[in-house]
Design an enzyme around this catalytic site. Structure first.
Site, mmCIF file in Angstrom:
data_model
loop_
_atom_site.group_PDB
_atom_site.id
_atom_site.type_symbol
_atom_site.label_atom_id
_atom_site.label_comp_id
_atom_site.label_asym_id
_atom_site.label_seq_id
_atom_site.Cartn_x
_atom_site.Cartn_y
_atom_site.Cartn_z
ATOM 1 C CG ASP A 104 -2.012 1.360 0.801
ATOM 2 O OD1 ASP A 104 -2.075 1.365 0.785
ATOM 3 O OD2 ASP A 104 -2.947 0.801 2.397
ATOM 4 C CB THR A 133 -7.086 13.608 -13.588
ATOM 5 O OG1 THR A 133 -7.664 13.761 -14.778
ATOM 6 C CG2 THR A 133 -6.884 13.441 -12.117
ATOM 7 C CG ASP A 134 -8.689 16.165 -18.586
ATOM 8 O OD1 ASP A 134 -8.680 15.252 -17.701
ATOM 9 O OD2 ASP A 134 -8.719 15.961 -19.352
ATOM 10 C CD GLU A 135 -12.114 13.724 -14.282
ATOM 11 O OE1 GLU A 135 -12.205 13.592 -12.638
ATOM 12 O OE2 GLU A 135 -12.610 12.306 -14.774
ATOM 13 C CE1 TYR A 179 -9.114 10.251 -10.119
ATOM 14 C CE2 TYR A 179 -10.057 11.391 -11.032
ATOM 15 C CZ TYR A 179 -9.151 10.949 -11.123
ATOM 16 O OH TYR A 179 -7.585 9.956 -12.231
ATOM 17 C CB SER A 230 -12.092 17.441 -4.467
ATOM 18 O OG SER A 230 -12.337 16.008 -4.196
ATOM 19 C CE LYS A 241 -4.444 11.346 -9.832
ATOM 20 N NZ LYS A 241 -3.564 10.517 -9.732
ATOM 21 C CB ILE A 255 -13.894 3.075 -24.087
ATOM 22 C CG1 ILE A 255 -13.830 4.849 -24.547
ATOM 23 C CG2 ILE A 255 -12.997 2.127 -25.188
ATOM 24 C CD1 ILE A 255 -13.064 5.350 -25.930
ATOM 25 C CD GLN A 286 -21.440 1.386 -22.291
ATOM 26 O OE1 GLN A 286 -21.982 1.542 -22.574
ATOM 27 N NE2 GLN A 286 -20.797 2.990 -21.199
ATOM 28 N NE ARG A 294 -15.739 12.962 -18.914
ATOM 29 C CZ ARG A 294 -15.977 13.794 -18.916
ATOM 30 N NH1 ARG A 294 -16.765 15.127 -19.723
ATOM 31 N NH2 ARG A 294 -17.324 13.954 -18.113
ATOM 32 C CG ASN A 312 -19.636 10.817 -22.906
ATOM 33 O OD1 ASN A 312 -18.152 10.411 -23.259
ATOM 34 N ND2 ASN A 312 -19.716 11.329 -22.031
HETATM 35 P P1 NAD Z 1 -6.505 1.795 -12.392
HETATM 36 O O1 NAD Z 1 -7.550 2.583 -11.893
HETATM 37 O O2 NAD Z 1 -6.283 1.491 -13.685
HETATM 38 O O3 NAD Z 1 -5.241 2.217 -11.821
HETATM 39 C C1 NAD Z 1 -4.695 2.115 -10.863
HETATM 40 C C2 NAD Z 1 -3.689 0.525 -10.004
HETATM 41 O O4 NAD Z 1 -3.553 1.740 -8.577
HETATM 42 C C3 NAD Z 1 -3.976 -0.803 -9.423
HETATM 43 O O5 NAD Z 1 -3.754 -1.313 -9.990
HETATM 44 C C4 NAD Z 1 -4.444 -0.109 -8.435
HETATM 45 O O6 NAD Z 1 -4.227 -1.458 -7.172
HETATM 46 C C5 NAD Z 1 -3.288 0.544 -7.195
HETATM 47 N N1 NAD Z 1 -3.631 0.833 -6.243
HETATM 48 C C6 NAD Z 1 -4.390 1.365 -5.868
HETATM 49 N N2 NAD Z 1 -4.726 2.377 -4.409
HETATM 50 C C7 NAD Z 1 -3.711 1.431 -3.946
HETATM 51 C C8 NAD Z 1 -2.967 1.506 -3.310
HETATM 52 N N3 NAD Z 1 -2.962 2.225 -1.514
HETATM 53 N N4 NAD Z 1 -1.023 1.106 -3.182
HETATM 54 C C9 NAD Z 1 -1.294 0.767 -3.745
HETATM 55 N N5 NAD Z 1 -1.496 0.349 -5.596
HETATM 56 C C10 NAD Z 1 -2.489 1.232 -4.779
HETATM 57 O O7 NAD Z 1 -5.875 3.681 -12.598
HETATM 58 P P2 NAD Z 1 -5.358 3.907 -14.127
HETATM 59 O O8 NAD Z 1 -6.968 4.443 -14.702
HETATM 60 O O9 NAD Z 1 -4.632 3.341 -14.842
HETATM 61 O O10 NAD Z 1 -4.866 5.796 -13.561
HETATM 62 C C11 NAD Z 1 -3.816 5.726 -13.621
HETATM 63 C C12 NAD Z 1 -3.093 6.789 -12.614
HETATM 64 O O11 NAD Z 1 -3.676 7.867 -14.158
HETATM 65 C C13 NAD Z 1 -4.395 7.891 -11.553
HETATM 66 O O12 NAD Z 1 -3.067 8.804 -11.287
HETATM 67 C C14 NAD Z 1 -5.209 8.562 -13.289
HETATM 68 O O13 NAD Z 1 -5.245 9.664 -11.733
HETATM 69 C C15 NAD Z 1 -4.690 9.208 -13.194
HETATM 70 N N6 NAD Z 1 -4.943 9.703 -14.746
HETATM 71 C C16 NAD Z 1 -6.270 8.194 -15.419
HETATM 72 C C17 NAD Z 1 -6.615 9.207 -16.867
HETATM 73 C C18 NAD Z 1 -7.622 8.106 -17.598
HETATM 74 O O14 NAD Z 1 -7.814 8.059 -17.765
HETATM 75 N N7 NAD Z 1 -7.504 6.104 -16.893
HETATM 76 C C19 NAD Z 1 -5.767 9.926 -17.140
HETATM 77 C C20 NAD Z 1 -5.405 11.347 -16.226
HETATM 78 C C21 NAD Z 1 -4.592 10.636 -15.489
HETATM 79 O O1 DAU Z 2 -10.000 13.120 -17.269
HETATM 80 C C1 DAU Z 2 -8.865 12.250 -17.001
HETATM 81 C C2 DAU Z 2 -10.186 11.045 -16.124
HETATM 82 O O2 DAU Z 2 -11.146 10.484 -17.546
HETATM 83 C C3 DAU Z 2 -9.564 10.397 -15.592
HETATM 84 O O3 DAU Z 2 -8.309 11.466 -15.019
HETATM 85 C C4 DAU Z 2 -10.150 9.191 -14.623
HETATM 86 O O4 DAU Z 2 -9.230 7.965 -14.516
HETATM 87 C C5 DAU Z 2 -11.743 8.249 -15.758
HETATM 88 O O5 DAU Z 2 -11.406 7.732 -15.069
HETATM 89 C C6 DAU Z 2 -11.345 9.458 -16.834
HETATM 90 O O6 DAU Z 2 -13.189 9.637 -16.036
HETATM 91 P P1 DAU Z 2 -13.555 9.335 -16.624
HETATM 92 O O7 DAU Z 2 -14.876 10.157 -15.590
HETATM 93 O O8 DAU Z 2 -13.994 10.950 -17.290
HETATM 94 O O9 DAU Z 2 -14.021 7.936 -17.083
HETATM 95 P P2 DAU Z 2 -15.625 6.859 -17.588
HETATM 96 O O10 DAU Z 2 -14.835 6.432 -18.670
HETATM 97 O O11 DAU Z 2 -16.112 7.133 -16.194
HETATM 98 O O12 DAU Z 2 -16.231 7.994 -17.725
HETATM 99 C C7 DAU Z 2 -16.135 9.097 -19.704
HETATM 100 C C8 DAU Z 2 -17.730 10.195 -19.960
HETATM 101 O O13 DAU Z 2 -18.896 8.575 -20.262
HETATM 102 C C9 DAU Z 2 -18.113 10.079 -18.863
HETATM 103 O O14 DAU Z 2 -18.719 11.706 -19.450
HETATM 104 C C10 DAU Z 2 -19.064 9.391 -17.922
HETATM 105 C C11 DAU Z 2 -20.290 8.536 -19.683
HETATM 106 N N1 DAU Z 2 -20.238 7.354 -19.159
HETATM 107 C C12 DAU Z 2 -19.709 6.198 -18.569
HETATM 108 C C13 DAU Z 2 -19.877 5.111 -18.506
HETATM 109 C C14 DAU Z 2 -18.507 4.277 -17.125
HETATM 110 C C15 DAU Z 2 -21.693 7.064 -20.060
HETATM 111 O O15 DAU Z 2 -22.272 7.636 -20.682
HETATM 112 N N2 DAU Z 2 -21.830 6.138 -19.610
HETATM 113 C C16 DAU Z 2 -20.613 4.617 -18.546
HETATM 114 O O16 DAU Z 2 -21.735 3.624 -18.415
#
Ligand code: NAD
Ligand code: DAU
Length: 331
Positions: free
Chosen positions: A57, A120-122, A147, A149, A151, A188, A191, A211, A246
Site C-alpha cells: 500500500d 488528470t485534467d479533471e 475523485y 478533488s 487528485k 469505453i 460499452q 472528453r 460521449n
Molecule cells: P487504475 O484504476 O486502472 O489503476 C490503479 C492502480 O493503482 C491499480 O493497479 C491499483 O491496484 C493501484 N492502487 C490503488 N490503490 C493503491 C494503494 N493504496 N497502494 C498501492 N496501489 C494502489 O487507474 P488508471 O486508469 O491506470 O490511472 C492511473 C493514474 O493515472 C491515476 O493516478 C489516475 O488518476 C491517472 N489518470 C488516469 C486517466 C485515465 O483516463 N484513466 C487519465 C489521466 C490521469
Molecule cells: O479526464 C481524465 C479522467 O478520465 C481520469 O482522471 C479518470 O481516472 C478516468 O476514469 C476518466 O474519467 P471520466 O469520468 O471522464 O471517465 P469514464 O470512463 O468514467 O467516463 C467517460 C464519460 O462517459 C463520462 O462523461 C461519463 C460517461 N459514461 C461513463 C460510463 C461508465 C457513460 O455515458 N456511460 C457509462 O457507462
C-alpha cells in the site's frame, strides 16, 4: 536507472511498465501495487520475469521508505481512479490519493529521489460545451468530484513539497486514456464488453458531455518525455486533440462492432457530471518535442475492440459484479 512504479498493475501503469521493459533495457523496474479491485497481475504477465513486483500500500510508510531508498526515480500512478466509485464511497480516495501521495513525498524527500506525479485534467473542473477554450497549465484548479478533488489535493502536495523542501518533482495532467487492459468499469471498455455480452450499452444522460481522448501509449510516451527532458518543478498538460462527445464515441463503437447506431440505453446521469474537458498540450509539444502517434481514434478504437474480443478471459471475471453495482444506482 532504478524506477519505482506505483500502481504498475493498473491500466496506465502496466502499459508504462510493459513499454519501459520493451524499449529501455537499461531500466530496472520495481512495481508497488496493492492489487485493489483495479489492479491485476495479468497486466504484467508479459514482463513478469523482468521486473520486481511488491504487493503493498502506498500509504504504508515502512514499505514505501524501503522501496524509495533503493530507487533513482519514482513514477506515481497508483490511485483510486473512477469518478462513479468516488460518488458511492469517497473514503478510499482520500486515503490513497491524498495520504498515499503524502507518504511517497515524505520518502522521496528523505532519500533525495526524483519524483514524477501522474495526474488528470479533471483537477481543472470542466468547460462549457460551446466554449472554444482549453485547459492550460495556468487554468485555476476547480475540481468537481471526490475523485478529482483528491487528485487536485495530491497535485498541491507535490507543488508544496517541491517548493518548501526542494523535492525534484514534475507533474503531468492528462486527458481521458483508452486502449487495452482498461478496467470494464470505464466508459469505453464497459460499452465494448456490453456488446460482446449481449447487454445494451449505457449512456449517461443525453451523452452530450465531451472528453478529450488519448491512446494510453501516447500518454506514456509523454510521461517519459517529461522524465527525460522536463524541467524540475514544472507541470505539463498531455492531450492529443481528441475531443469527442460521449454519444459520438458510443456510436463509433457500435458501428465498429456491427451494431445499429441506436442500440443503447440512456440511463441516469452522473451526479455533478463534468461537461467538457479539453487540453492545450502546446507546452509539452514545444518544450519536450513530444507528439502523439495515434492520430486516428477510429483505428485506435478498432484495435482496442479487437483486444477485448481476444481477451475475454481477462475481462469476464469482473464483468457481472461491475454491472450489478451500476444497476444498483440506475446506471
Ligand atoms: P487504475 O484504476 O486502472 O489503476 C490503479 C492502480 O493503482 C491499480 O493497479 C491499483 O491496484 C493501484 N492502487 C490503488 N490503490 C493503491 C494503494 N493504496 N497502494 C498501492 N496501489 C494502489 O487507474 P488508471 O486508469 O491506470 O490511472 C492511473 C493514474 O493515472 C491515476 O493516478 C489516475 O488518476 C491517472 N489518470 C488516469 C486517466 C485515465 O483516463 N484513466 C487519465 C489521466 C490521469
Ligand atoms: O479526464 C481524465 C479522467 O478520465 C481520469 O482522471 C479518470 O481516472 C478516468 O476514469 C476518466 O474519467 P471520466 O469520468 O471522464 O471517465 P469514464 O470512463 O468514467 O467516463 C467517460 C464519460 O462517459 C463520462 O462523461 C461519463 C460517461 N459514461 C461513463 C460510463 C461508465 C457513460 O455515458 N456511460 C457509462 O457507462
Amino acid at each position: 536507472m532504478r524506477v519505482l512504479v506505483t500502481g504498475g498493475a493498473g491500466f496506465i501503469g502496466s502499459a508504462f511498465v510493459r513499454r519501459a521493459v520493451a524499449t529501455r533495457p537499461q531500466t530496472r523496474v520495481t512495481v508497488l501495487d496493492a492489487l485493489t479491485y483495479a489492479g491485476n497481475l495479468a497486466n504484467l504477465a508479459p514482463v513478469r520475469e523482468r521486473i520486481e513486483f511488491v504487493r503493498g500500500d502506498i500509504a504504508d510508510a515502512e514499505v514505501v521508505d524501503r522501496l524509495v531508498a533503493g530507487a533513482d526515480l519514482v513514477v506515481h500512478f497508483a490511485a483510486e481512479s473512477h469518478n462513479d466509485n468516488s460518488l458511492r464511497d469517497p473514503a478510499p480516495f482520500v486515503r490513497t490519493n491524498l495520504v498515499g501521495t503524502f507518504t511517497l513525498l515524505e520518502a522521496v524527500r528523505r532519500h533525495g529521489v526524483r519524483y514524477h506525479h501522474i495526474s488528470t485534467d479533471e483537477v481543472y473542473g470542466d468547460l462549457a460545451l460551446d466554449d472554444p477554450a482549453k485547459f492550460t497549465p495556468e487554468t485555476p484548479y476547480n475540481p468537481s468530484s471526490p475523485y478529482s478533488s483528491t487528485k487536485a489535493g495530491s497535485d498541491l502536495l507535490v507543488r508544496a513539497w517541491a517548493r518548501s523542501f526542494g523535492v525534484a518533482a514534475t507533474i503531468s495532467n492528462c486527458s481521458n486514456n483508452y486502449g487495452p487492459y482498461q478496467h470494464v468499469e470505464k466508459f469505453i471498455p464497459r460499452q465494448i464488453t456490453n456488446v460482446l455480452c449481449g447487454i445494451r450499452p449505457k449512456l449517461y444522460g443525453a451523452g452530450a458531455n465531451v472528453r478529450d481522448w488519448i491512446h494510453v501509449d501516447d500518454h506514456n510516451d509523454a510521461v517519459w518525455a517529461v522524465i527525460d527532458r522536463g524541467r524540475i518543478g514544472e507541470t505539463y498538460l498531455i492531450g492529443a486533440d481528441g475531443e469527442r462527445g460521449n454519444k459520438a464515441v458510443l456510436e463509433l463503437i457500435l458501428e465498429l462492432m456491427g451494431q445499429p447506431a441506436d442500440a443503447y440505453d440512456r440511463v441516469a446521469d452522473r451526479a455533478g457530471h463534468d461537461l467538457r474537458y479539453a487540453i492545450d498540450a502546446s507546452k509539452a509539444r514545444a518544450e519536450l518535442g513530444w507528439a502523439p502517434s495515434y492520430l486516428d481514434m477510429r483505428a485506435g478504437l478498432a484495435q482496442t475492440i479487437e483486444w477485448y474480443r481476444r481477451h475475454e478471459e481477462w475481462w469476464r471475471p469482473g464483468k457481472a459484479a461491475v454491472e450489478a453495482s451500476y444497476a444498483e444506482v440506475g446506471q
